[in-house]
Design a protein around this motif. Structure first.
Motif, short mmCIF file in Angstrom:
data_model
loop_
_atom_site.label_atom_id
_atom_site.label_comp_id
_atom_site.label_asym_id
_atom_site.label_seq_id
_atom_site.Cartn_x
_atom_site.Cartn_y
_atom_site.Cartn_z
N GLY A 47 -2.76 54.70 -21.04
CA GLY A 47 -2.34 54.75 -22.45
C GLY A 47 -2.93 56.19 -23.23
N ALA A 48 -2.68 56.16 -24.25
CA ALA A 48 -3.01 57.20 -25.12
C ALA A 48 -4.67 57.38 -25.12
CB ALA A 48 -2.52 57.10 -26.48
N GLY A 49 -5.37 56.50 -25.01
CA GLY A 49 -6.82 56.30 -24.88
C GLY A 49 -7.27 56.30 -23.83
N GLY A 50 -6.53 56.53 -22.65
CA GLY A 50 -7.13 56.70 -21.48
C GLY A 50 -7.10 54.88 -20.87
N GLN A 51 -6.84 54.12 -21.65
CA GLN A 51 -7.01 52.60 -21.20
C GLN A 51 -5.73 52.15 -20.21
OE1 GLN A 51 -5.43 53.57 -23.78
NE2 GLN A 51 -3.92 52.08 -24.45
N ARG A 52 -6.24 51.34 -19.20
CA ARG A 52 -5.27 50.93 -18.29
C ARG A 52 -4.16 49.93 -19.09
NH1 ARG A 52 -7.96 50.91 -12.98
NH2 ARG A 52 -9.93 51.95 -13.18
N MET A 53 -2.92 50.05 -18.67
CA MET A 53 -2.02 49.30 -19.15
C MET A 53 -1.59 48.00 -18.54
SD MET A 53 0.59 52.06 -20.75
CE MET A 53 1.69 50.88 -21.81
N THR A 54 -1.21 47.11 -19.10
CA THR A 54 -0.72 45.64 -18.85
C THR A 54 -0.22 45.86 -17.11
OG1 THR A 54 -0.56 44.86 -20.88
CG2 THR A 54 0.19 43.53 -19.03
N LEU A 55 -0.82 45.16 -16.19
CA LEU A 55 -0.47 45.18 -14.81
C LEU A 55 0.84 44.89 -14.77
CD1 LEU A 55 -3.70 44.27 -12.96
CD2 LEU A 55 -2.69 46.51 -13.43
N ASN A 56 1.47 43.87 -15.41
CA ASN A 56 2.74 43.20 -14.99
C ASN A 56 3.87 43.76 -16.05
OD1 ASN A 56 1.67 41.43 -13.05
ND2 ASN A 56 1.14 40.22 -14.62
N ALA A 57 3.70 44.71 -16.92
CA ALA A 57 4.55 45.26 -17.53
C ALA A 57 5.73 45.95 -16.81
CB ALA A 57 3.98 46.31 -18.56
N PRO A 58 6.83 45.87 -17.17
CA PRO A 58 8.17 46.54 -16.54
C PRO A 58 7.93 47.84 -16.69
CG PRO A 58 8.95 45.92 -18.67
CD PRO A 58 7.34 45.20 -18.46
N TRP A 59 8.79 48.63 -15.56
CA TRP A 59 8.84 50.04 -15.70
C TRP A 59 9.24 50.56 -16.89
CZ3 TRP A 59 6.17 51.72 -12.13
CH2 TRP A 59 6.08 51.45 -10.71
N TRP A 60 10.20 50.03 -17.74
CA TRP A 60 10.57 50.70 -19.00
C TRP A 60 9.33 50.84 -19.95
CZ3 TRP A 60 9.95 48.34 -23.61
CH2 TRP A 60 10.08 46.95 -23.60
N PHE A 61 8.55 49.71 -19.99
CA PHE A 61 7.49 49.55 -20.75
C PHE A 61 6.40 50.81 -20.53
CE2 PHE A 61 3.26 48.28 -22.47
CZ PHE A 61 3.66 47.81 -23.80
N TRP A 62 6.13 50.86 -19.40
CA TRP A 62 5.22 51.80 -18.87
C TRP A 62 5.71 53.49 -19.05
CZ3 TRP A 62 2.42 51.04 -13.24
CH2 TRP A 62 1.56 49.89 -13.68
N ASN A 63 7.09 53.48 -19.09
CA ASN A 63 7.75 54.78 -19.25
C ASN A 63 7.84 55.15 -20.75
OD1 ASN A 63 9.26 56.68 -17.80
ND2 ASN A 63 10.99 56.15 -18.83
N LEU A 64 7.78 54.39 -21.44
CA LEU A 64 7.73 54.49 -23.04
C LEU A 64 6.19 54.65 -23.44
CD1 LEU A 64 9.49 54.92 -25.34
CD2 LEU A 64 9.40 52.44 -25.85
N PHE A 65 5.21 54.02 -23.12
CA PHE A 65 4.17 54.07 -23.53
C PHE A 65 2.94 54.52 -22.71
CE2 PHE A 65 6.21 50.43 -25.93
CZ PHE A 65 6.16 50.92 -27.25
N GLY A 66 3.23 54.66 -21.55
CA GLY A 66 2.17 55.26 -20.55
C GLY A 66 2.01 56.87 -20.62
N GLN A 67 0.81 57.53 -20.79
CA GLN A 67 0.89 58.85 -21.23
C GLN A 67 0.66 59.42 -19.74
OE1 GLN A 67 -1.88 60.48 -23.77
NE2 GLN A 67 -0.43 60.51 -25.50
N GLN A 68 -0.05 58.76 -18.80
CA GLN A 68 -0.27 59.16 -17.36
C GLN A 68 -0.10 58.07 -16.40
OE1 GLN A 68 -3.84 61.59 -16.74
NE2 GLN A 68 -4.54 60.80 -18.84
N ALA A 69 0.44 58.48 -15.16
CA ALA A 69 0.86 57.51 -14.15
C ALA A 69 -0.09 57.83 -12.82
CB ALA A 69 2.10 57.05 -13.90
N VAL A 70 -0.48 57.03 -12.13
CA VAL A 70 -1.09 57.19 -10.89
C VAL A 70 -0.58 56.24 -9.86
CG1 VAL A 70 -3.44 57.18 -9.38
CG2 VAL A 70 -3.35 57.59 -11.96
N PHE A 71 -0.22 56.87 -8.69
CA PHE A 71 0.66 55.92 -7.89
C PHE A 71 0.05 56.18 -6.19
CE2 PHE A 71 4.80 54.52 -9.48
CZ PHE A 71 4.80 54.89 -10.66
N LEU A 72 -0.22 55.01 -5.64
CA LEU A 72 -0.59 54.94 -4.36
C LEU A 72 0.70 54.47 -3.35
CD1 LEU A 72 -2.76 55.16 -2.09
CD2 LEU A 72 -3.10 52.39 -2.73
N LEU A 73 0.77 55.64 -2.43
CA LEU A 73 2.18 55.62 -1.85
C LEU A 73 1.95 55.62 -0.07
CD1 LEU A 73 4.23 58.39 -3.40
CD2 LEU A 73 4.08 55.92 -4.23
#
Length: 209
Positions: free
Chosen positions: A181-207
């Motif tokens: 999130g905006a303060g660098g905090q981790r967002m709720t693990l079970n949130a849907p993609w649309w929620f992360w897409n709207l409120f996540g400032q950054q994302a980290v993916f392990l593929l």
């Protein structure tokens, strides 16, 4: 290219700490677009990895070498093809995919030469970006997107949902995803993609493949 690097002596960026947690101790790591080597140094110091880096800017290479790191000058768009299959356990692309000419090809090469790929990027779908475009009619300048439109190295902005679509398109398996999130905090693990897409400032993916 990296964005928002902390000056030396400050605590590592939260996204770098998240990446470090995803890497197994003692593994072989290639950091693509390693910038000044901050992440690579963190991985070596805290995870005991055997780290290598490539960086397009000579200044970044020089700073990495000054830290005692094994870094060569190279371009993610053209030079990954020279690495053999499965040469590394992890290939990391931190805050750089948006600056590549061909993100799809770069991601494919990462998954070819590494058992796993870790990608972090600023989310262009964040509400503050939408607000800047929708109400101000201007390209956003934020902490994670700090450049003006005329001098930015970022040429392929994407959202979290765009990146998920790309992973599906190239049959990359998403083992783990973290939104910050905006303060660098981790967002709720079970949130849907649309929620992360709207409120996540950054994302980290392990593929993986």
């Amino acid at each position: 290219m990296t964005s928002g690097s902390n000056p030396r002596g400050h605590s590592p960026r939260v996204d770098l700490l998240v990446i470090a947690e995803l890497v197994e101790r003692g593994s072989r790591v290639l950091d693509v677009g390693c910038g000044d080597g901050e992440l690579l140094k963190l991985l070596i110091d805290t995870r005991g990895v055997h780290g290598r880096g490539i960086e397009i800017s000579q200044d970044g290479v020089n700073e990495s070498l000054a830290r005692g790191l094994s870094v060569i000058q190279g371009d993610a768009d053209t030079d990954l093809i020279d690495y053999p299959d499965d040469a590394f356990d992890y290939v990391v692309l931190s805050q750089t995919i948006q600056a590549t000419q061909n993100p799809r090809r770069v991601l494919g090469e990462m998954l070819r030469i590494g058992g796993k790929a870790i990608v972090s990027f600023p989310n262009f779908g964040h509400w503050s970006v939408r607000t800047s475009l929708g109400f101000k009619g201007r390209m956003p300048v934020t902490e994670n997107l700090p450049y003006s439109w005329y001098d930015t190295p970022n040429i392929h902005f994407c959202t979290i949902r765009d990146f998920v679509d790309l992973c599906r398109d190239i049959d990359a398996h998403i083992e783990k995803a973290v939104a910050l999130g905006a303060g660098g905090q981790r967002m709720t693990l079970n949130a849907p993609w649309w929620f992360w897409n709207l409120f996540g400032q950054q994302a980290v993916f392990l593929l993986s493949r």
